[in-house]
Design a protein around this motif. Structure first.
Motif, PDB file in Angstrom:
ATOM      1  N   ARG A 241      -5.213   5.571  -2.060  1.00  0.00           N
ATOM      2  CA  ARG A 241      -5.634   4.180  -1.994  1.00  0.00           C
ATOM      3  C   ARG A 241      -4.894   3.344  -3.026  1.00  0.00           C
ATOM      4  O   ARG A 241      -4.457   2.226  -2.741  1.00  0.00           O
ATOM      5  CB  ARG A 241      -7.143   4.059  -2.212  1.00  0.00           C
ATOM      6  N   ARG A 242      -4.730   3.889  -4.222  1.00  0.00           N
ATOM      7  CA  ARG A 242      -4.022   3.160  -5.270  1.00  0.00           C
ATOM      8  C   ARG A 242      -2.559   2.927  -4.872  1.00  0.00           C
ATOM      9  O   ARG A 242      -2.003   1.848  -5.106  1.00  0.00           O
ATOM     10  CB  ARG A 242      -4.083   3.937  -6.584  1.00  0.00           C
ATOM     11  N   ALA A 260      -1.110 -12.986   6.776  1.00  0.00           N
ATOM     12  CA  ALA A 260      -1.124 -11.633   7.331  1.00  0.00           C
ATOM     13  C   ALA A 260      -1.158 -11.700   8.847  1.00  0.00           C
ATOM     14  O   ALA A 260      -1.846 -12.545   9.427  1.00  0.00           O
ATOM     15  CB  ALA A 260      -2.326 -10.856   6.816  1.00  0.00           C
ATOM     16  N   LEU A 261      -0.422 -10.779   9.491  1.00  0.00           N
ATOM     17  CA  LEU A 261      -0.539 -10.577  10.930  1.00  0.00           C
ATOM     18  C   LEU A 261      -1.623  -9.531  11.133  1.00  0.00           C
ATOM     19  O   LEU A 261      -1.497  -8.392  10.675  1.00  0.00           O
ATOM     20  CB  LEU A 261       0.789 -10.108  11.520  1.00  0.00           C
ATOM     21  N   LEU A 262      -2.687  -9.896  11.798  1.00  0.00           N
ATOM     22  CA  LEU A 262      -3.897  -9.073  11.879  1.00  0.00           C
ATOM     23  C   LEU A 262      -4.143  -8.659  13.325  1.00  0.00           C
ATOM     24  O   LEU A 262      -4.454  -9.487  14.181  1.00  0.00           O
ATOM     25  CB  LEU A 262      -5.084  -9.871  11.341  1.00  0.00           C
ATOM     26  N   SER A 263      -4.022  -7.352  13.591  1.00  0.00           N
ATOM     27  CA  SER A 263      -4.204  -6.854  14.953  1.00  0.00           C
ATOM     28  C   SER A 263      -5.628  -6.415  15.243  1.00  0.00           C
ATOM     29  O   SER A 263      -6.004  -6.254  16.402  1.00  0.00           O
ATOM     30  CB  SER A 263      -3.265  -5.672  15.193  1.00  0.00           C
ATOM     31  N   GLY A 264      -6.418  -6.177  14.196  1.00  0.00           N
ATOM     32  CA  GLY A 264      -7.748  -5.632  14.381  1.00  0.00           C
ATOM     33  C   GLY A 264      -7.797  -4.123  14.240  1.00  0.00           C
ATOM     34  O   GLY A 264      -8.859  -3.513  14.354  1.00  0.00           O
ATOM     35  N   GLY A 265      -6.635  -3.498  13.990  1.00  0.00           N
ATOM     36  CA  GLY A 265      -6.572  -2.062  13.750  1.00  0.00           C
ATOM     37  C   GLY A 265      -6.725  -1.738  12.276  1.00  0.00           C
ATOM     38  O   GLY A 265      -6.759  -2.628  11.419  1.00  0.00           O
ATOM     39  N   ILE A 266      -6.774  -0.459  11.971  1.00  0.00           N
ATOM     40  CA  ILE A 266      -7.027  -0.013  10.598  1.00  0.00           C
ATOM     41  C   ILE A 266      -5.894  -0.429   9.656  1.00  0.00           C
ATOM     42  O   ILE A 266      -6.134  -0.819   8.511  1.00  0.00           O
ATOM     43  CB  ILE A 266      -7.245   1.520  10.564  1.00  0.00           C
ATOM     44  N   ASP A 267      -4.632  -0.382  10.129  1.00  0.00           N
ATOM     45  CA  ASP A 267      -3.495  -0.625   9.239  1.00  0.00           C
ATOM     46  C   ASP A 267      -3.419  -2.079   8.774  1.00  0.00           C
ATOM     47  O   ASP A 267      -3.353  -2.349   7.562  1.00  0.00           O
ATOM     48  CB  ASP A 267      -2.193  -0.229   9.936  1.00  0.00           C
ATOM     49  N   SER A 268      -3.419  -2.999   9.710  1.00  0.00           N
ATOM     50  CA  SER A 268      -3.327  -4.409   9.323  1.00  0.00           C
ATOM     51  C   SER A 268      -4.587  -4.874   8.607  1.00  0.00           C
ATOM     52  O   SER A 268      -4.525  -5.741   7.722  1.00  0.00           O
ATOM     53  CB  SER A 268      -3.063  -5.289  10.549  1.00  0.00           C
ATOM     54  N   THR A 269      -5.737  -4.280   8.956  1.00  0.00           N
ATOM     55  CA  THR A 269      -6.978  -4.635   8.255  1.00  0.00           C
ATOM     56  C   THR A 269      -6.914  -4.205   6.797  1.00  0.00           C
ATOM     57  O   THR A 269      -7.322  -4.949   5.894  1.00  0.00           O
ATOM     58  CB  THR A 269      -8.190  -4.002   8.953  1.00  0.00           C
ATOM     59  N   PHE A 368       1.248   7.857   8.858  1.00  0.00           N
ATOM     60  CA  PHE A 368      -0.030   8.527   8.623  1.00  0.00           C
ATOM     61  C   PHE A 368      -0.523   9.359   9.803  1.00  0.00           C
ATOM     62  O   PHE A 368      -1.558  10.008   9.703  1.00  0.00           O
ATOM     63  CB  PHE A 368      -1.098   7.492   8.243  1.00  0.00           C
ATOM     64  N   GLY A 369       0.219   9.353  10.918  1.00  0.00           N
ATOM     65  CA  GLY A 369      -0.154  10.201  12.038  1.00  0.00           C
ATOM     66  C   GLY A 369      -1.150   9.558  12.979  1.00  0.00           C
ATOM     67  O   GLY A 369      -2.180  10.170  13.300  1.00  0.00           O
ATOM     68  N   GLY A 370      -0.852   8.365  13.481  1.00  0.00           N
ATOM     69  CA  GLY A 370      -1.813   7.651  14.297  1.00  0.00           C
ATOM     70  C   GLY A 370      -1.654   7.807  15.794  1.00  0.00           C
ATOM     71  O   GLY A 370      -2.588   7.534  16.547  1.00  0.00           O
ATOM     72  N   TYR A 371      -0.492   8.254  16.261  1.00  0.00           N
ATOM     73  CA  TYR A 371      -0.253   8.290  17.696  1.00  0.00           C
ATOM     74  C   TYR A 371      -0.902   9.503  18.361  1.00  0.00           C
ATOM     75  O   TYR A 371      -1.006  10.578  17.762  1.00  0.00           O
ATOM     76  CB  TYR A 371       1.250   8.304  17.996  1.00  0.00           C
ATOM     77  N   ARG A 372      -1.274   9.303  19.596  1.00  0.00           N
ATOM     78  CA  ARG A 372      -1.898  10.392  20.351  1.00  0.00           C
ATOM     79  C   ARG A 372      -0.967  11.585  20.478  1.00  0.00           C
ATOM     80  O   ARG A 372      -1.438  12.731  20.493  1.00  0.00           O
ATOM     81  CB  ARG A 372      -2.300   9.898  21.756  1.00  0.00           C
ATOM     82  N   GLY A 532      -8.293  16.628  16.854  1.00  0.00           N
ATOM     83  CA  GLY A 532      -8.297  15.477  17.743  1.00  0.00           C
ATOM     84  C   GLY A 532      -8.368  14.131  17.040  1.00  0.00           C
ATOM     85  O   GLY A 532      -8.572  13.104  17.701  1.00  0.00           O
ATOM     86  N   ARG A 533      -8.181  14.104  15.740  1.00  0.00           N
ATOM     87  CA  ARG A 533      -8.258  12.849  14.994  1.00  0.00           C
ATOM     88  C   ARG A 533      -6.977  12.651  14.178  1.00  0.00           C
ATOM     89  O   ARG A 533      -6.469  13.580  13.557  1.00  0.00           O
ATOM     90  CB  ARG A 533      -9.467  12.822  14.060  1.00  0.00           C
ATOM     91  N   GLY A 534      -6.486  11.415  14.192  1.00  0.00           N
ATOM     92  CA  GLY A 534      -5.308  11.084  13.409  1.00  0.00           C
ATOM     93  C   GLY A 534      -5.664  10.256  12.181  1.00  0.00           C
ATOM     94  O   GLY A 534      -6.800   9.828  12.015  1.00  0.00           O
ATOM     95  N   LYS A 535      -4.676  10.084  11.312  1.00  0.00           N
ATOM     96  CA  LYS A 535      -4.832   9.281  10.088  1.00  0.00           C
ATOM     97  C   LYS A 535      -6.024   9.758   9.238  1.00  0.00           C
ATOM     98  O   LYS A 535      -6.733   8.951   8.621  1.00  0.00           O
ATOM     99  CB  LYS A 535      -5.014   7.803  10.429  1.00  0.00           C
ATOM    100  N   ARG A 536      -6.252  11.042   9.178  1.00  0.00           N
ATOM    101  CA  ARG A 536      -7.445  11.565   8.505  1.00  0.00           C
ATOM    102  C   ARG A 536      -7.467  11.186   7.029  1.00  0.00           C
ATOM    103  O   ARG A 536      -8.479  10.719   6.501  1.00  0.00           O
ATOM    104  CB  ARG A 536      -7.514  13.080   8.682  1.00  0.00           C
ATOM    105  N   HIS A 537      -6.348  11.414   6.342  1.00  0.00           N
ATOM    106  CA  HIS A 537      -6.292  11.113   4.910  1.00  0.00           C
ATOM    107  C   HIS A 537      -6.397   9.609   4.675  1.00  0.00           C
ATOM    108  O   HIS A 537      -7.086   9.149   3.748  1.00  0.00           O
ATOM    109  CB  HIS A 537      -4.981  11.655   4.330  1.00  0.00           C
ATOM    110  N   LEU A 538      -5.746   8.838   5.522  1.00  0.00           N
ATOM    111  CA  LEU A 538      -5.792   7.383   5.384  1.00  0.00           C
ATOM    112  C   LEU A 538      -7.220   6.880   5.571  1.00  0.00           C
ATOM    113  O   LEU A 538      -7.701   6.034   4.800  1.00  0.00           O
ATOM    114  CB  LEU A 538      -4.867   6.728   6.403  1.00  0.00           C
ATOM    115  N   VAL A 539      -7.901   7.363   6.599  1.00  0.00           N
ATOM    116  CA  VAL A 539      -9.274   6.919   6.869  1.00  0.00           C
ATOM    117  C   VAL A 539     -10.176   7.212   5.677  1.00  0.00           C
ATOM    118  O   VAL A 539     -10.966   6.359   5.252  1.00  0.00           O
ATOM    119  CB  VAL A 539      -9.809   7.604   8.148  1.00  0.00           C
TER     120      VAL A 539
END
Length: 626
Positions: A241-242, A260-269, A368-372, A532-539
């Motif tokens: 996070r830091r 900011a360009l805000l898509s509503g996803g985790i990254d831009s948020t 971070f591994g977000g794609y299916r 079955g889950r991506g971005k685990r560390h990021l989340v």
């Protein structure tokens, strides 16, 4: 952010160099509407168009050293320029501006081209050294900023966009037929090839040395997914996070309004959240929406904006007009088939009315591994471990045919698709997923003369080369590496650069800060993607920062209502342009086969919206450039 162009000649100039430089620069006026300049001496010519972001009064380019030895043009931002300036000043280097351009020039004076290793930012630049009679041309590590070039016997020319090179005398507009096949495979033309014969793209993380002896290319950086040595400590959630917060904070520096360009996803948020912590006042944010659709992205973006007290702006994206598609074809330089380019283009146009700089969340999925496809690959790996490796493909394919379909079961319990997925080698699965037009469709659509012209060409060779270079890593890391080198650099980042710079908007991508990317790349794949889950560390690292509704929502693509567009004016345009007897695409495609494809799609026999859109994009490009 700016546009750069120029040339180096080792013989007499048969043209007016200043006039050519002005034309090359004017072709990039949209990238730098605030100022412009040219430089010519001893065969070296440089042109610059400036978007004033830092030090508006003192950062004019081309930037020439006091002794006249070196001259520099820079496109992009060096985010650590204040730190570097302080170091250089302590060692006696004088400064007359606050610009990052002068920092780069002083750093070169001290270190030579090795200075590129000290830069933290997004950039392409050209630096001519009169004493050494050599031109250095470089591109940033990830490929955020573009650079095109052409090389002839005694001359070399370059530019931020292909259209600027078309202003250089003698540059041909002849189409490279191999690039058309590449386009129908990927939806873009992968580096280093371009759509035009003789013009190349400089690949990310490379620089060129141009001298009388010729052009030498050097790769100065590459992404490394090698796991940390045994016993090496994995960064904690707090440390990650830091690092994220630092990457965002470092990219906030500007003397102009920032949003900011805000898509509503985790990254831009997450990016907006860290911006809100550092910026005074309310941070402007901008979201593309599609009227008349169930738009979950819009709702989540609104939640994020409210969470951080952002001044939220909704930019509605309607069905694209003929005029808009023609404008986009001009700004994108090469045919580009991703339909999300339309909302990105319209969004950037809307954002530019309020701000000059925006931060975005691009790059989070790749890093971070977000794609299916990463999640599917981890499932594939888990199943293949149960079968002897030399027989895995055949055994799993047979098992997939034998088991019941199981459509009534929840998806995780449907064995047939799981076994069939596991039977496919990662590189074949990747090639299949990323291809817009498969080989069977190409056989039906391509004209015989076009197929003959392509004899021996393999558009997927670029993917195989990336897999070969990354063979020492696990297959999920390989997929990420291939994405960084192809889909991200030539797809996503090309889209964002052209869509934003068309309107003089600078878009920064903090999740692609190279130090952050290097840190995350060496994390175990299982820390990024598993079960079955991506971005685990990021989340985990963003808990308490990103609202739960957004933190745990499924990954969604930035996808416009393409089928609805094809039922309206876009479909009518396809019929008028593509199915016309004199269409540009008829050079490559059989018109009767294209008409059959269109009729099958309209009859809903098969959904080929993406391929039909790609054909229309190519037609529009051909009419605009040729």
């Amino acid at each position: 952010m700016c546009g750069i162009a120029g040339f180096l000649r080792f013989g007499p100039s048969p043209f007016d160099p200043h006039a050519v430089l002005h034309r090359m620069g004017e072709a990039l006026h949209h990238r730098g509407p605030d100022d412009g300049g040219v430089y010519f001496r001893d065969g070296a010519g440089l042109a610059h168009r400036r978007l004033s972001v830092v030090d508006p009064e003192g950062g004019a380019q081309p930037f020439v050293s006091e002794d006249g030895r070196t001259v520099l043009v820079l496109n992009g931002e060096i985010y650590n320029h204040d730190e570097l300036r302080n170091e250089l000043a302590q060692r006696g280097h004088p400064f007359r501006t606050r610009s990052d351009t002068e920092v780069l020039l002083r750093l070169y004076e001290e270190m030579g081209i090795a200075c590129i290793g000290r830069l933290r930012g997004m950039f392409s630049f050209a630096l001519y050294d009169h004493r050494e009679r050599r031109l250095w041309v470089a591109r940033d590590r990830i490929g955020v900023k573009p650079l095109y070039y052409v090389q002839h016997a005694d001359e070399f020319a370059f530019g931020s966009e292909l259209k600027s090179l078309l202003e250089y005398p003698g540059v041909s507009r002849a189409v490279d037929e191999r690039s058309i096949d590449d386009f129908f495979t990927f939806g873009y033309v992968p580096s280093p090839r371009t759509v035009m014969n003789g013009i190349s793209k400089l690949e990310a993380g490379n620089f060129l040395l141009v001298t009388e002896r010729g052009v030498e290319r050097t790769q100065y950086w590459d992404l490394d997914f090698t796991p940390r040595e045994s016993g090496g400590r994995t960064p904690s959630d707090v440390e990650l996070r830091r690092s994220l917060e630092e990457a965002v904070a470092e990219q906030l520096g500007a003397d102009v309004p920032v949003g900011a360009l805000l898509s509503g996803g985790i990254d831009s948020t997450a990016v907006l959240g860290f911006m809100a912590e550092r910026m005074s006042g309310s941070t402007p944010s901008f979201t593309a929406s599609f009227p008349g659709t169930r738009d979950e992205d819009r709702e989540c973006a609104k939640v994020a904006a409210e969470r951080y007290g952002s001044r939220w702006h909704e930019v509605e994206v309607s069905e694209p007009s003929v005029e808009l598609l023609d404008r986009m074809a001009w700004h994108f330089d090469e045919p580009f088939a991703d339909p999300s380019a339309v909302p990105t283009f319209v969004l950037c146009e809307g954002a530019r009315k309020q701000v000059t700089v925006c931060l975005s969340g691009d790059g989070g999925d790749e890093s971070f591994g977000g794609y299916r496809r990463y999640r599917d690959n981890e499932t594939r790996r888990a199943i293949r471990r149960l079968v002897p490796n030399h027989r895995a493909g055949a055994v799993l394919a047979a098992a997939g045919r034998a088991v019941p379909d199981g459509r009534w079961l929840p998806k995780p319990l449907r064995l047939r698709p799981l076994l069939r997925l596991a039977a496919v080698e990662p590189r074949l699965a990747y090639s299949g997923e990323m291809s817009i037009c498969d080989e069977a469709s190409k056989q039906r659509l391509y004209r015989g003369t076009f197929r003959l012209a392509l004899a021996g060409h393999d558009s997927l060779s670029v993917v195989r080369a990336c897999f070969d270079r990354s063979a020492r890593w696990d297959s999920t890391s390989q997929l990420q590496y291939v994405d960084f080198k192809t889909y991200l650099a030539d797809g996503i980042l090309t889209k964002v650069d052209r869509a934003s710079m068309a309107h003089g908007l600078e878009v920064r991508v903090p999740l692609l800060d190279h130090a952050l990317v290097e840190l995350v790349a060496r994390l175990p794949s299982s820390s990024k993607v598993a079960w079955g889950r991506g971005k685990r560390h990021l989340v985990r690292s963003l808990r308490g920062i990103v609202p739960p509704r957004i933190l745990h929502r499924k990954k969604r693509g930035f996808t416009p209502p393409l089928n609805r567009w094809l039922e309206g004016g876009v479909g009518s345009l396809f019929e008028r342009r593509v199915l016309a007897e004199d269409s540009f695409v008829s050079r490559f495609l059989d018109t009767d086969a294209v008409r059959s494809l269109w009729n099958d799609h309209r009859a809903r026999i098969v959904d080929r919206a993406q391929l039909i859109w790609s054909i229309l994009v190519l037609e529009t490009w051909g009419r605009r450039f040729l």
